[in-house]
Design a protein around this motif. Structure first.
Motif, short mmCIF file in Angstrom:
data_model
loop_
_atom_site.label_atom_id
_atom_site.label_comp_id
_atom_site.label_asym_id
_atom_site.label_seq_id
_atom_site.Cartn_x
_atom_site.Cartn_y
_atom_site.Cartn_z
N UNK A 176 35.98 -10.73 9.41
CA UNK A 176 37.23 -10.51 8.68
C UNK A 176 37.56 -9.02 8.61
N UNK A 177 36.55 -8.20 8.34
CA UNK A 177 36.76 -6.77 8.24
C UNK A 177 37.18 -6.18 9.59
N UNK A 178 36.56 -6.64 10.66
CA UNK A 178 36.93 -6.14 11.99
C UNK A 178 38.33 -6.59 12.38
N UNK A 179 38.69 -7.80 11.97
CA UNK A 179 40.03 -8.29 12.31
C UNK A 179 41.12 -7.48 11.61
N UNK A 180 40.75 -6.83 10.49
CA UNK A 180 41.71 -5.99 9.77
C UNK A 180 41.71 -4.56 10.29
N UNK A 181 40.97 -4.31 11.36
CA UNK A 181 41.01 -3.00 12.01
C UNK A 181 40.10 -1.95 11.40
N UNK A 182 39.09 -2.35 10.64
CA UNK A 182 38.17 -1.37 10.07
C UNK A 182 37.31 -0.76 11.17
N UNK A 183 37.10 0.55 11.10
CA UNK A 183 36.22 1.22 12.04
C UNK A 183 34.77 0.88 11.71
N UNK A 184 33.86 1.26 12.60
CA UNK A 184 32.44 0.98 12.37
C UNK A 184 31.95 1.65 11.10
N UNK A 185 32.40 2.88 10.86
CA UNK A 185 31.99 3.60 9.66
C UNK A 185 32.56 2.92 8.42
N UNK A 186 33.83 2.55 8.48
CA UNK A 186 34.47 1.87 7.36
C UNK A 186 33.85 0.51 7.09
N UNK A 187 33.51 -0.21 8.17
CA UNK A 187 32.86 -1.51 8.02
C UNK A 187 31.51 -1.37 7.32
N UNK A 188 30.76 -0.36 7.73
CA UNK A 188 29.45 -0.14 7.14
C UNK A 188 29.58 0.25 5.66
N UNK A 189 30.54 1.12 5.37
CA UNK A 189 30.68 1.65 4.00
C UNK A 189 31.28 0.63 3.05
N UNK A 190 32.25 -0.17 3.50
CA UNK A 190 32.99 -1.06 2.62
C UNK A 190 32.48 -2.50 2.60
N UNK A 191 31.72 -2.89 3.62
CA UNK A 191 31.26 -4.28 3.70
C UNK A 191 29.73 -4.37 3.70
N UNK A 192 29.11 -3.73 4.67
CA UNK A 192 27.66 -3.88 4.85
C UNK A 192 26.89 -3.35 3.65
#
Length: 277
Positions: A176-192
């Motif tokens: 879901x996070x990737x489908x919203x265009x989050x970068x790898x850094x943003x994905x790690x910081x906001x989801x993981x």
């Protein structure tokens, strides 16, 4: 925000139960939490006095409490506790600073995992106390060897739970996070990272317990201060009540550390719905 949410839940509970009912519920919960401990304390007091156990080796709780109070008034208990806490806290915080970032890297980046996993599997199966003589030989009998053994003992619960927390994040959240265009850094910081915190805190609590237990054993081997030294010295000097006073002090410190960590976890994971909700 977490404080406000917790306060709102308490207010709701009070309104739904009423003031007197809410107080009764709290007292009832306190009774449930303490009844077993109180029963054990009563058995500890009665058993030596009735001859069920040898009073020489297992004195009544009241005598242990009196010895604890005398140690506190003399300043010996405070000095030994301060020495143990400084060593334990130093190794524990150092392990958090090293192991959690390393665990996040191993869990998230496959190349790091491939290189480090074999080494970690080898080291985590080596008991901390088994290599205590190596720490003493290399670092001496001073503070450095004790902080180092605490660091070693705390590192692996932190590492393993951090890696598990990252690898077990719900794949749907990541998609879901990737489908919203989050970068790898943003994905790690906001989801993981947020999704891993509950599992990481399991490791922190395990490491907190290990930091005290391993240190006490290390202090029994080579130290001139600390709660482990106090217990060993009291045993060899046949000061049995002082020995039990040291053991009780360690138990109380462990309870306080666990309570602090549980409270911190609840504040950092306020977003997670509780079982009641």
């Amino acid at each position: 925000m977490a404080n406000g949410r917790a306060g709102e839940l308490v207010l709701r509970e009070r309104r739904s139960l009423g003031g007197a009912d809410w107080l009764y519920a709290r007292l009832r919960q306190l009774f449930k939490n303490s009844i077993v401990i109180l029963a054990l304390a009563a058995v500890w007091e009665v058993a030596p006095r009735t001859g069920l156990v040898n009073v020489t080796f297992f004195p009544p709780l009241s005598e242990v409490a009196a010895a604890w109070w005398q140690l506190l008034l003399s300043g010996d208990l405070g000095d030994h506790a301060a020495a143990s806490l400084s060593r334990s806290l130093g190794g524990f915080l150092l392990a958090i600073a090293v192991s959690i970032p390393l665990g996040l890297a191993i869990g998230w980046w496959k190349p790091v995992s491939e290189y480090l996993n074999p080494f970690l599997e080898l080291m985590r199966n080596t008991a901390a106390l088994a290599i205590l003589p190596i720490f003493i030989l290399l670092l001496g009998l001073g503070e450095t060897s004790k902080v180092a053994i605490v660091f070693y003992a705390c590192s692996f619960p932190l590492l393993l739970n951090t890696i598990s927390g990252v690898k077990n994040v719900d794949p749907l959240l990541i998609k879901s996070a990737r489908s919203m265009g989050l970068s790898s850094v943003g994905l790690f910081r906001k989801v993981i990272l947020p999704a891993s915190i509950p599992t990481i805190f399991v490791g922190i609590r395990q490491a907190g317990a290990s930091s005290i237990l391993v240190l006490v054993a290390a202090e029994m081997v080579g130290a001139t201060s600390g709660l482990g030294y106090l217990i060993q010295y009291s045993q060899f000097s046949f000061l049995i009540t002082e020995m039990y006073a040291g053991i009780l002090t360690i138990s109380v410190i462990g309870l306080i550390v666990n309570y602090v960590l549980v409270t911190l976890e609840q504040r950092l994971t306020a977003w997670k719905p509780s079982a009641r909700e």
